[in-house]
Design an enzyme around this catalytic site. Structure first.
Site, short mmCIF file in Angstrom:
data_model
loop_
_atom_site.label_atom_id
_atom_site.label_comp_id
_atom_site.label_asym_id
_atom_site.label_seq_id
_atom_site.Cartn_x
_atom_site.Cartn_y
_atom_site.Cartn_z
N SER A 70 0.79 -1.22 0.00
CA SER A 70 0.00 0.00 0.00
C SER A 70 0.83 1.28 0.00
CB SER A 70 -0.95 0.02 1.21
OG SER A 70 -0.21 -0.15 2.42
N ASP A 73 -2.56 8.05 8.22
CA ASP A 73 -3.50 7.11 8.84
C ASP A 73 -2.71 6.21 9.79
OD1 ASP A 73 -2.22 5.15 7.31
OD2 ASP A 73 -3.84 4.94 5.86
N HIS A 126 0.35 4.73 7.31
CA HIS A 126 1.01 5.39 6.19
C HIS A 126 1.38 6.84 6.50
CE1 HIS A 126 -1.65 2.21 4.54
NE2 HIS A 126 -0.56 1.92 3.85
#
Length: 366
Positions: A36, A331, A334
């Site tokens: 991600s 978040d 990240h």
């Protein structure tokens, strides 16, 4: 028939320009593999996964205020790497195919492609039971094999290897294996200790890098796993709000093993070159010196829920900060766009403290 000849001529002209790139363009292409941190939208095309970032507030600072599937408020590591090399962001591979093995727009591949998938890992089983359909590293390498055959067919057996040899192959993976596989019993009952499971994951990654080498990759940019125990998620589950040092210790051991495999692969493949990025140390530096980098908040996530906004990930209804540039973390896991830009600055131009044996700029020149 005439139209086909015109299209082929245009294609070849683009190829020639990519192999003789300008000074501003440091490499002809960037191929991205991983999770991600570098997914730019592949998971958007997966029908059976719950891991997607195609909704606001993700992308709130991306051009056009557009949620693209990036797990960030704006651009991510993949974008900034391409930008520093002088290229457009590599498109998500799944946006270029109509069905498995069928690439619709081969010319888009001349400057690279992004195969990364959020929540995926090195191993085929990592994250699957929790999140559904993902694209593990083995599948990502398989997708590149399709790209290899496509460009080999279009460019010929001489030009295609030249393109790949000059391109960058960026690998950002291992995080999800550390979270979802290494600490727990092996589902097949084959590896009984954490060290055995870690070695299995690392050996698998080494084999995958060797496969990419066999397909023509020569210049690798490989990041270690970051200091996850100090992310908002790690802090959220600690009674004191401090870092989860158990996780951090595990990651240090993993990163040491990764560097060992890279050195071994280099000894086996003499013309293979690599730049290892110590993202663990970079994040530690950003946390310890947050104010020097302009981060007023280095513990709490901008978007999320629970303690430190780290217990639940960023969702459509999650509260989020108004001043994203003040936050180190977007978040629970990240970094913000600002922090990811700094990370790439180190990857490209660091003078050996965080990237070795060479930085990306030096790697390109080899």
């Amino acid at each position: 028939m005439a139209n086909s000849n015109v299209l082929l001529l245009n294609f070849l002209l683009i190829v020639l320009s990519s192999l003789n790139f300008s000074e501003a363009q440091l490499a002809p292409a960037v191929f991205i593999f991983g999770d991600s941190l570098v997914d730019v939208g592949n998971n958007n095309y997966l029908k059976k996964t719950i891991v997607k970032g195609n909704f606001l507030p993700h992308g709130i600072d991306y051009p056009g205020r557009k949620p693209t599937g990036r797990f960030c408020n704006g651009k991510n590591v993949a974008d900034f790497t391409a930008e520093r090399v002088g290229l457009p962001s590599s498109p998500p591979y799944l946006s270029l195919v109509s069905r498995p093995g069928k690439i619709n727009n081969a010319t888009s591949l001349l400057t690279g492609a992004n195969f990364a998938s959020a929540a995926a890992g090195i191993l085929n089983t990592t994250g699957i039971s929790l999140y559904g359909e993902l694209i593990p590293m083995a599948t990502q390498v398989g997708y590149f094999a399709t790209v290899y055959e496509e460009l080999k067919q279009q460019l010929g057996p001489s030009a295609a290897p030249k393109l790949f040899a000059k391109s960058l192959f960026v690998i950002v993976t291992g995080t999800n294996d550390i979270i979802y596989y290494v600490p727990y019993p092996d589902p097949n009952g084959k590896y009984n200790t954490q060290q055995q499971r870690m070695d299995f994951a690392l050996d698998t990654l080494k084999d995958q890098l060797r496969q990419l080498y066999d397909y023509g990759a020569r210049k690798f940019v490989v990041t270690g796993v970051s200091k996850l125990g100090c992310c908002p998620f790690g802090r959220a589950w600690e009674f004191t709000g401090g870092c989860n040092e158990v996780s951090n210790s595990l990651i240090v051991t993993y990163n040491e093993g990764l560097q060992l495999r890279l050195r071994k692969l280099k000894s086996e493949a003499k013309d293979m070159r690599y730049s290892y990025c110590d993202s663990y140390a970079i994040l530690q530096n950003l946390i310890e010196n947050a104010e020097l980098y302009g981060f007023g908040e280095s513990k709490v996530a901008c978007c999320g829920q629970g303690n430190y906004r780290g217990k639940l990930t960023c969702m459509r209804t999650s509260p989020y900060c108004s001043n994203r540039s003040n936050y180190l973390f977007w978040d629970p896991f990240h970094p913000t766009e600002k922090a990811q830009r700094i990370l790439v600055d180190y990857i490209v131009d660091d003078a050996s403290k965080y990237t070795f044996p060479v930085n990306v700029r030096q790697l390109i020149a080899l």
